[in-house]
Write a protein that holds these residues in place. Structure first.
Motif, short mmCIF file in Angstrom:
data_model
loop_
_atom_site.label_atom_id
_atom_site.label_comp_id
_atom_site.label_asym_id
_atom_site.label_seq_id
_atom_site.Cartn_x
_atom_site.Cartn_y
_atom_site.Cartn_z
N THR A 153 26.02 50.36 3.05
CA THR A 153 25.80 48.75 3.01
C THR A 153 25.11 48.50 4.03
O THR A 153 25.27 49.14 5.39
CB THR A 153 27.30 47.95 3.14
OG1 THR A 153 28.13 48.62 2.10
CG2 THR A 153 27.42 46.58 3.15
N VAL A 154 24.30 47.47 4.19
CA VAL A 154 23.46 46.91 5.28
C VAL A 154 23.97 45.60 5.54
O VAL A 154 23.89 44.65 4.34
CB VAL A 154 21.95 46.85 4.88
CG1 VAL A 154 21.05 46.15 6.30
CG2 VAL A 154 21.32 48.32 4.96
N ARG A 155 24.34 45.18 6.68
CA ARG A 155 24.90 43.62 6.78
C ARG A 155 23.77 43.16 7.62
O ARG A 155 23.64 43.51 8.88
CB ARG A 155 26.20 43.83 7.50
CG ARG A 155 27.24 44.05 6.62
CD ARG A 155 28.31 44.95 7.30
NE ARG A 155 29.42 45.60 6.24
CZ ARG A 155 30.07 46.63 6.60
NH1 ARG A 155 30.12 47.26 7.84
NH2 ARG A 155 30.97 47.14 5.69
N LYS A 156 22.98 42.01 7.15
CA LYS A 156 21.85 41.45 7.89
C LYS A 156 21.77 40.06 7.74
O LYS A 156 21.85 39.58 6.61
CB LYS A 156 20.60 42.01 7.53
CG LYS A 156 19.66 41.84 8.04
CD LYS A 156 18.10 42.56 7.62
CE LYS A 156 16.79 41.91 7.70
NZ LYS A 156 16.22 41.95 9.10
N ASP A 157 21.63 39.23 8.71
CA ASP A 157 21.42 37.83 8.52
C ASP A 157 22.41 37.15 7.71
O ASP A 157 21.98 36.25 6.98
CB ASP A 157 19.88 37.71 8.18
CG ASP A 157 18.80 38.05 9.19
OD1 ASP A 157 19.29 38.42 10.32
OD2 ASP A 157 17.81 38.15 8.74
N GLU A 184 23.84 46.27 -0.53
CA GLU A 184 24.22 47.62 -0.85
C GLU A 184 22.90 48.33 -1.34
O GLU A 184 21.89 47.90 -1.96
CB GLU A 184 25.02 47.69 -2.16
CG GLU A 184 26.24 46.82 -2.20
CD GLU A 184 27.23 47.58 -1.14
OE1 GLU A 184 26.99 48.66 -0.33
OE2 GLU A 184 28.45 47.25 -0.90
N ARG A 185 22.67 49.50 -0.35
CA ARG A 185 21.80 50.20 -0.70
C ARG A 185 21.74 51.27 -1.93
O ARG A 185 21.01 51.64 -2.53
CB ARG A 185 21.25 51.46 0.48
CG ARG A 185 20.58 50.46 1.54
CD ARG A 185 20.39 51.37 2.58
NE ARG A 185 19.75 50.90 3.97
CZ ARG A 185 18.43 51.04 4.06
NH1 ARG A 185 17.61 51.68 2.89
NH2 ARG A 185 17.98 50.62 5.09
N GLY A 186 23.12 51.69 -1.94
CA GLY A 186 23.36 52.46 -3.47
C GLY A 186 24.29 51.63 -4.28
O GLY A 186 23.75 50.64 -4.60
N GLY A 212 32.44 42.34 2.42
CA GLY A 212 31.74 43.10 3.50
C GLY A 212 31.06 44.34 3.15
O GLY A 212 30.68 45.11 3.87
N GLY A 213 31.17 44.62 1.58
CA GLY A 213 30.55 45.77 1.11
C GLY A 213 31.38 46.87 1.00
O GLY A 213 32.39 47.03 1.52
N LEU A 214 30.80 47.89 0.13
CA LEU A 214 31.43 49.29 -0.33
C LEU A 214 31.63 50.05 0.82
O LEU A 214 32.72 50.73 1.05
CB LEU A 214 30.97 49.87 -1.43
CG LEU A 214 30.90 49.14 -3.00
CD1 LEU A 214 30.13 49.87 -3.92
CD2 LEU A 214 32.51 49.01 -3.40
N GLU A 215 30.74 49.65 1.79
CA GLU A 215 30.92 50.67 3.13
C GLU A 215 32.25 50.35 3.72
O GLU A 215 32.82 51.30 4.50
CB GLU A 215 29.78 50.69 4.04
CG GLU A 215 29.86 51.75 4.95
CD GLU A 215 28.61 51.91 5.53
OE1 GLU A 215 27.40 51.86 4.78
OE2 GLU A 215 28.30 52.13 6.74
N SER A 216 32.85 49.24 3.39
CA SER A 216 34.12 49.01 4.31
C SER A 216 35.35 49.91 3.66
O SER A 216 36.22 50.28 4.38
CB SER A 216 34.65 47.47 4.24
OG SER A 216 34.40 46.87 2.96
#
Ligand SMILES: Cc1cc2nc3c(=O)[nH]c(=O)nc-3n(C[C@H](O)[C@H](O)[C@H](O)COP(=O)(O)OP(=O)(O)OC[C@H]3O[C@@H](n4cnc5c(N)ncnc54)[C@H](O)[C@@H]3O)c2cc1C
Ligand SMILES: Cc1c2[nH]c(c1CCC(=O)O)Cc1[nH]c(c(CCC(=O)O)c1C)Cc1[nH]c(c(CCC(=O)O)c1C)Cc1[nH]c(c(C)c1CCC(=O)O)C2
Length: 464
Positions: A48-52, A57-59, A227-231
């Motif tokens: 996951t990229v958190r930006k602005d 999600e990249r994947g 917050g995305g799957l990376e959490s």
């Protein structure tokens, strides 16, 4: 178990992470767990990229709610409150360069209600008549596996396959329907045919795709985490005992000693293990055990490459929008993208108010070279295609291109038999070594979690 047994988990994707976590929960003080990960981060394809203010999600962007293990894992690591259902809306299929609403009451493209199909612009009258043949066509029992293409073409005809089933399946397996295995992907459909004499009848009897009242919302099938799957990755990692994880270290080779294993690492050191969970792609597993011929079939199992681009816009840049959450593209269209998600609608939390987030995918099995085009070229391809159905007047405020090489393992005809054969030999030649992850028994995140958990049960059984 008296003395502590050493279990090494290789690969820190979701399958390996789940395995390490469950081992420490269930094996308690009897096992010492080490997780070895080649890259500098855990999560593998989950990124996951958190930006602005955007969550990108990249994947994978979500998991299927009806497969329960992912929800259970999220609950267990304290993320219950962060589980988020997708925003429901119309999804589309692009056929002959035009967007058609996905007919309601269909399950993976197979009608469970007749009316929406009769009125759908996706098929000609002849195509509809051919699909209806499923109701009367004789069944064919086969001893061997067959391709999804062969099976569905026989039951429902080419048009339903090409305009509906194929694009949907490409949005899962990123592969060719005429090569993918029915047994390894949707064995359920074969059983339905055999038991009910027809797919449509079988699905109507067994699914709960119920008729919705007017104004009633579509149920949401998918879940993600705020917050995305990376959490999920971060939460599982935080539950592991300190010192469990070794990052930036690749496993090069595994050797069997008398009653344990030697694991050769890229830093030149050797790790000892009583039992091993190999939670890595099949080609990586084969390389680690290259001295064994029985893993050779993994060399022939290819994995396709895909890329995607997330593009952020101001709302004002989209002059003509579409009311929906995304579309997949049929192969008979001129589009080069294979799908697009209106991420700001599917996942409203991912995008700040007043902004739009679109994610386009490229990399058909017949168009693998596009994956290595430059970022600018991929953005250009996506915008050119999108502008055929929308009207986007400005360049994105920013875009993020992600390339996934050899990342979508292809479960080709015969996959299950080949895998069973390999696992039998593995048990014989390398007792206590187990495989888990997206290359083997299911590609979805919950399937990978299931496999991590199943491997833990096998390890604990073996060690006792
Ligand atoms: C673009 C894309 C979109 C997807 N979308 C969805 C979706 O929406 N929903 C869904 O459910 N699924 C989706 N999937 C599928 C899902 O993401 C994967 O099947 C799943 O994440 C695989 O997990 P894994 O743990 O098996 O493998 P991976 O995530 O591939 O992890 C394997 C790990 O092993 C490590 N490794 C490899 N070799 C070695 C070595 N020699 N030594 C040490 N470590 C090594 C790698 O670095 C990696 O971290 C998608 C996949 C892709 C690529
Ligand atoms: C319509 C659509 C699909 N998938 C997608 C769309 C685009 C629009 C949107 O986001 O809404 C996007 C997508 N999702 C996936 C891909 C392939 C990989 C890629 O090209 O990046 C693509 C292109 C992987 C996936 N997409 C999905 C999985 C997981 C499947 C599983 O858990 O079995 C993967 C690896 C889930 C998915 N995806 C789809 C369906 C019908 C399902 C559920 C299948 C079921 O009910 O069993 C279709």
């Amino acid at each position: 178990m008296t003395e502590q047994k050493r279990v090494v988990v290789i690969g820190g994707g979701i399958a390996g992470l789940t395995a390490a976590y469950r081992l420490q929960q269930n094996g308690a003080q009897d096992v010492n767990v080490q997780l070895v990960e080649a890259s500098e981060r855990l999560g593998g394809k989950i990124q996951t990229v958190r930006k602005d203010g955007f969550t990108i999600e990249r994947g994978p962007d979500s998991f299927l709610a009806r497969k329960e293990s992912a929800t259970r894992l999220a609950n267990d690591v304290g993320l219950k409150d962060k589980l988020t259902p997708n925003g429901t809306g119309q999804s589309y299929i692009l056929v002959n360069n035009k967007l058609h609403p996905m007919p309601s009451g269909s399950y993976m493209g197979i009608p469970t209600r007749i009316r929406p199909f009769l009125f759908s612009g996706l098929f000609s009258p002849l195509g509809k008549a051919r699909a209806a043949m499923d109701l009367i066509k004789s069944t064919k029992s086969v001893d061997e596996d067959q391709s999804l293409g062969l099976f569905f073409r026989r039951r429902l005809g080419n048009q339903v396959v090409e305009n509906l089933i194929e694009p949907l399946l490409s949005g899962i397996y990123a592969g060719s329907i005429d090569e993918l295995s029915l047994e390894a992907t949707f064995p359920h459909f074969y059983d339905l045919e055999q038991e009910h004499g027809s797919l449509i009848k079988g699905l109507r009897k067994t699914t709960t795709v119920s008729k919705r009242k007017k104004g009633e919302k579509k149920p949401s099938m998918f879940r993600t985490l705020q917050g995305g799957l990376e959490s999920l990755v971060e939460a599982v990692e935080s539950k592991l005992e300190p010192g469990t994880v070794l990052k930036g270290t690749k496993v090069d080779h595994i050797e069997r000693k008398q009653d344990h294993y030697h694991i050769m690492l890229s830093d030149g050191s050797v790790m000892e293990a009583d039992s091993i969970i190999m939670a890595v792609p099949h080609f990586a597993a084969q390389r680690m055990l290259s001295q064994y011929d029985f893993l050779e079939p993994f060399k022939e199992t290819n994995a396709t490459s895909v890329a995607n681009v997330a593009m952020a816009f101001d709302e004002s840049a989209i002059k003509k929008d579409i009311d929906g959450t995304g579309f997949v593209v049929s192969r008979n269209s001129d589009f080069r993208i294979t799908a697009c998600t209106w991420t700001h609608k599917k996942w409203p939390n991912s995008t700040p108010d007043g902004k739009v987030l679109l994610r386009c995918y490229v990399g058909k099995p017949t168009d693998q070279e596009v994956v290595d085009y430059s970022d600018e070229e991929i953005v250009e391809i996506a915008l050119k295609d999108l502008n055929q159905t929308m009207n986007i007047t400005e360049k994105p405020e920013f875009s993020i291109v992600t390339r996934w090489h050899d990342s979508m393992p292809q479960y080709k005809v015969g996959h299950k038999d080949r895998l069973n054969g390999i696992e039998e030999q593995l048990q014989r030649e390398l007792p206590g070594v187990y495989l888990a992850g997206g290359s083997y028994r299911g590609i979805g995140l919950p399937d990978c979690i299931d496999q991590g958990e199943a491997a833990v049960a096998k390890v604990l059984n073996y060690l006792s």
